[in-house]
Design a protein around this motif. Sequence first.
Motif: not given
Length: 795
Positions: A740-741, A754, A785, A761, A737, A744, A752, A756-757
């Motif tokens: 990913l932050d 939800d 990404a 993930k 996470d 983003d 980004m 795409t996340r």
Amino acid sequence: MGRLGGVILAVLSWGATALLAQEAHHHQSPASANAGSAQVVEDQAEQTADAAKKGAVAAPVFSPAPGSYPTGTTVAITTATAGATIYYTTNGTSPSRKTSPAYHGPIPRTAKITLKAFGYKKGMAASAVTSGVYTVSGPPPPPDTGGTLFLATLTPQGAATSNGSGSSTLTLSTNESAAYLRFSFSGLSGPITGEHIHGPDGAILFDIDTTPPQNGVWTWRIAPVGTYTAASIVAALRGGQCYLNLHTAAYPAGEIKGYFHQSNGSQTFTPPPAPPPLPGGPPTADDAARFLLQATYGPQPGEVEALQQKGFSRWLDEQMGLPRASHLATFDALAAEVPPDQKPNTSLVRESFVGQAVQGNDQLRQRVTFALSELFVVSDVDAGVRNGPDGLASYLDLLASRAFGNFRDLLEAVTLSPTMGQYLDMAGSSKSIPERGLNPNENYAREILQLFSIGLYELHPDGTLRLDTDNQPIPTYEQDVVKAFARAFTGWTFGGQNQRIPDRFFRPQRNYRIPMEPWDAYHATDQKVLLDNKVLPSGLSARQDLSQALDVIFDHPNVGPFFCRFMIQRLVTANPSPSYVYRCGQAFANNGAGVRGDLGAVVREILLDYEARSTTTLARPDDGHLREPVVRLLGLLRTFDATPRQGRWRFNFDRAGASAGEIPLRAPTVFNFFEPTFALPGEIAQAGLVSPEFQISTETTVVGAANLAQAVLGNGRNGPFAFVLTPFVPPQVGSDDALLDKVDLLLFAGGMSDQTRAILKTALADPDFPHATPEQKVATLFWLAGIAPESVVQK
């Protein structure tokens, strides 16, 4: 392939769906023959019987028969000989296989035409020519000036290597029963042999050849053609799927072509109100990241936080004050390593371009320079430019050194660049010398007006069109003005020549490193009437004429809004509001200290304007733009602070199966890789919006750019570049996470979704990933990404 492979396919599939509009293809079928005049049918039946006896193709049959009809419709042509090709003309000239179009579907007729056709099949004698005259008894309706206005810019079609260009307006009547066409052109290779408006599948919807103009206006009665209904023709026009093209003998398929797109304007102008104030205080992390995506190739770890501390204004001050590295010096260093039996080429210039874009601290200058290179286009598609690679490096330095200077100085430097002189033929352009067959070359004169400074039509200060009393755009110049500028620009060639050798003007020793120099002996000294009837008196030198001519261009009211709209499109959004263009244009007109053309002030206004910084604009469907492939790819390298493993920035933008569709300094024409007014057919065109970068976004280039990014990133360890990945791996990043932050923030500016996340993930949870190194996980994640629509489309 595992779960990760499925994720990759999902991202690519979703990305292609989100980024590409598929055109519907219609297939025309000839209309069935109607019963016509008994005499015509009898004559044609006899010809068919005679042809069969003689082994010749049966004569073509027209349906309906020639005659006068109250409204325009179509004519179908058939022949009884299976497999025969029909060739035809509509202007009464004799058809031939070499110069006449082949029949593929019903021929529109909206006025008097003399139709002639014959059939041909290999191994058989050609048929007799069938001819007939069609007239329309009803008069054309008067032009409806209150309808929808469409514009088209005509540029070389397909692979045509032409200096031709043109423009067109089309006004659709309020009841959508007719449209009124105007067009002009110049620079074609020869006389026009055909002119048409085509539909999405290439079918001729309006054969202009068959319709005589009235007062320079062609009336198109919109009627069914083949499988098209009148309603579907209007829908295709509104959807940006109809185009005008002009054919010549050298280019029978079409020499220049332009799609119609909706436009608007007004006869009067009212300055827009000021926007609401922006929130005070330091920028948020998301807005700082968004700013860096607009002003640089992309943020590196830590730059967002540093910008938050400095603020936008201080960051801009520092960037504009940073020293500039020389592309020419880099080229010379690389050229010194080239073996003696080889010649340095323009790939060395691209090495310097990539290196500075990725590693240069002066990121604002790098992005603005690339944007300027797409306005003041030179290209090594031209053999002369290609053979002077040091000139291409010098040209990049020219743009970079003036990126924050004055537009007037930039305009003169571009004009006198030997690379531009070679590319657009100003070098060696002479006054008229009849005994040598010489006349001033008009190429640069035309492009400096149309593409570099003022555009084709007069603009209000907010960039919208000024319309005349007939609600038509007002041309900024006529062909006589182009000719006058061409004469004003005569007498210049490569610098450093011995002017005691007269022929050196035409056959110079090519020095691409210094500006062109004047030879007054070859300069046209007559009086010249320029824009808005500004007069250059006779007897001026080449330098005086050029300087005063550039002053006339610089002072034109179009320059500010024209230039500002282009730069906003490159840096912030494809569809800036008129208010946004107006505010930037005011900064161009006056930087606050009474100076016109201060590019530093313009860039500052573009990036700090309400529409660039406000988060309220993000939800608008017209906000943002597609990040072009070069910016996306170099941005990924910059994110990881890439360095080349072999010490050289060798970067192939166009490899097999991995083509980005864009190679810096290799635009296919002077019109750049894509046009500012291009509108993706469908919803975007119907809404009257534009989407310039989508002109080079195809199924091939979307997948090719993804493949190229994968090849560049490798697995994070063994590719052509070395990366600094420590900010993205433990211990600095302790969870998926948290990683990913970071993604983003740096690639999506916090945008980004939800969905795409969740996709990304899932990729991190792939069973193959526990066995991958942290570097491999990071490289793969950033690759996925980087091809996701929400990062490719910059908001």
